[in-house]
Design an enzyme around this catalytic site. Structure first.
Site, PDB file in Angstrom:
ATOM      1  N   ASP A 139      -7.713  -2.879   5.237  1.00 54.78           N
ATOM      2  CA  ASP A 139      -7.778  -1.626   6.146  1.00 54.78           C
ATOM      3  C   ASP A 139      -7.645  -0.375   5.639  1.00 54.78           C
ATOM      4  OD1 ASP A 139      -4.986  -2.537   5.663  1.00 54.78           O
ATOM      5  OD2 ASP A 139      -4.684  -1.011   7.322  1.00 54.78           O
ATOM      6  N   THR A 167       0.721  -1.223   0.157  1.00 49.66           N
ATOM      7  CA  THR A 167       0.002  -0.059   0.000  1.00 49.66           C
ATOM      8  C   THR A 167       0.966   1.378  -0.004  1.00 49.66           C
ATOM      9  OG1 THR A 167      -1.753  -1.152   1.241  1.00 49.66           O
ATOM     10  CG2 THR A 167      -1.875   1.103   1.564  1.00 49.66           C
TER      11      THR A 167
END
Lengths: 342, 342
Positions: B240, B209
């Site tokens: 998340d 990410t």
């Protein structure tokens, strides 16, 4: 000098834990307890007696099932799942059958479940084919290494497990189709969504999410929440229900929480995990924590939470005219309420 | 007696705030700062010099843009958005172009952004047509009353705003298609997903990410995260990154956080909001809070966070062999790092 500071700090830490002001005066220490909600929308004072009875009966049926299971020593996780399934099946509430409809007049369902003993959790968003979204959420928790599955993928996962399926004819009730048709006529500008719509359909727009939190006989906490979301929602809008820490949370170290209200405010304020954090790091009681978050952090007329801590203290805190709710415990408490005090 | 307890409690509260052990020794008090990450996957010690250079160059380009904007007094929210756009465009990182592919070999992108000055936030999950998911997330924040939009609905929202669109030929790079083909051959049982896959493709599976957190010259915090998620993910799995309080969080009262790693662990532990809560209610420093959460709450070899607090203290904490990261501030700090110390 630093040694003195260290000593002082240790002393302070001990005193802080001892400080009797930090603990709840009505603290309970054993047994089991259950709290459920059926949403914080509408104004119960304006509801017909028939509608009130319908909601109370629905809550009572769910509460009784949960209470029986707890008496039998069933795990909290089973209890919250089964109780929420009952509320999903009840068309009175905005979850499962009878959910509000999105902009296109379709159903899109969200749910989450969490095990306070190990923080395991599962959630689904925008599912359309699984009859019991809460059971799908539980299987995400137990049968995958994931937490959140969304859309058609989540439904496919449910189908692969042979979970019971249902179509539009099951989820969309005549009452909700009628409410949607009124909504459609009334809100010409769909560019911006108002989480709060005006008018006499309010109670249909905000029928409210359902949820259940439990302390079981073994001292484990669990939480579950299920919803059809916001009437007329579009663009795949998802609220707080399937967001762990926002609308659903459980941790044996603190509490189990399920929220209902304007989901966006619950997400940006991490409502459920904020309540737990105030207990854990701020040494506040569950009641103090929930009151602070619902009454001072959330905007006015926003929603509410149900919560139970590891000692069996029960909280039902809301800043709306009412919240459909029910609570019972091993000490004999048994309440079913809609408005502020009734 | 109760009066004495009250007095003692007040004294304790004052002493607690004064206690010098609760504040960070290297506390900063002014200026601006920026931290970025490009994922915590893989083992930097095993990377080729060429690959290391590629990652360092990508981080540096993003950092330089952010630093220039901060020097010019640009709002933190603009900075995190623009910096993340640069990383989304860079095929080296698992966000936007060059993202990992799902089970079907397709791209599915998640992103979130949060404004620390008012806790406004926006997020998108499983978008496939919007070129810059982070900008779509920002428009969810500014142009709707929602926080989270998912799937084709989120893309439709972007199209209605005329945000730049892109197709599979843009997002799917030859390198990622190749990695996906290897993955597909290697993992015969797709029933259960392993967040951690074994073997030499690890660095491709966990490219990581991207994220950026900023303290701007006016003292406002902002956070942004963007990702392609998990290689081979299925059933609409969401991690998340788009979950406010898990992978992304910002609040001027405490800190701005962006996470990277096994998203499921970040969700069930409310990683980003837990760091903020330890500061707010536990009077811990940002460094202490982030270290406690990453090193003791998260499982081993799980991931990391970048964070900055309202005083400009910077944290880059991870429990993996490395985390691609960079930091700079108004005091002249300028770091670009991949492994533990280099």
């Amino acid at each position: 000098m630093p040694r003195i500071i260290k000593l002082l700090a240790t002393l302070l830490a001990i005193l802080t834990f001892w400080n009797p002001m930090n603990s709840n005066a009505q603290e309970k220490t054993a047994g089991y307890g259950i709290v459920i909600h059926g949403g914080a929308g509408g104004e119960p004072d304006k509801w017909t007696e028939e509608y009130k009875k319908q909601r109370r009966d629905g809550l009572k049926a769910a509460l009784d099932l949960g209470l029986t299971m707890l008496k039998e020593g069933k795990p909290g996780l089973d209890v919250v799942e089964q109780v929420v399934r009952v509320l999903e099946d009840d068309a009175t509430f905005n979850a499962g059958r009878g959910c509000v409809l999105n902009e296109a007049g379709e159903h899109e369902l969200d749910a989450a479940i969490m095990d306070g003993s190990n923080r395991a959790c599962g959630a689904v968003a925008s599912v359309r084919k699984t009859k019991h979204p809460i059971s799908l959420a539980r299987r995400v928790m137990t049968d995958t290494q994931h937490v959140l599955l969304i859309g058609s993928g989540a439904d496919e996962f449910g189908q692969s497990l042979k979970l019971e399926q249902a179509g539009a004819e099951y989820f969309r009730t005549a009452k909700q189709i009628e409410a949607w048709e009124k909504w459609k006529k009334k809100i010409p500008d769909l560019t911006l969504h108002r989480p709060k719509a005006q008018g006499d359909e309010d109670e249909q727009l905000y029928l409210g999410t359902v949820g259940c939190v439990v302390l079981d006989a073994k001292g484990n906490l669990a939480a579950a929440t299920s919803t059809g979301g916001l009437m007329g929602k579009r663009w795949g809008r998802v609220g707080d229900s399937p967001i762990i820490g926002a609308g659903t949370f459980a941790d044996n170290a603190t509490c189990a929480v399920s929220g209902t209200g304007v989901g966006e405010d619950f997400i940006r304020n991490n409502v459920a995990s904020d309540i737990a954090a105030r207990m854990r790091y701020g040494s506040k009681s569950l009641a103090e924590s929930a009151k602070a978050v619902v009454q001072t952090v959330l905007p006015e007329d926003c929603g509410g939470v149900i919560a139970i801590d590891h000692r069996g203290n029960i909280v039902m805190e809301f800043n709306t005219p009412g919240m459909s709710r029910a609570a019972a415990d091993s000490k004999g408490r048994y309440d079913v309420l809609l408005g502020k005090d009734n």
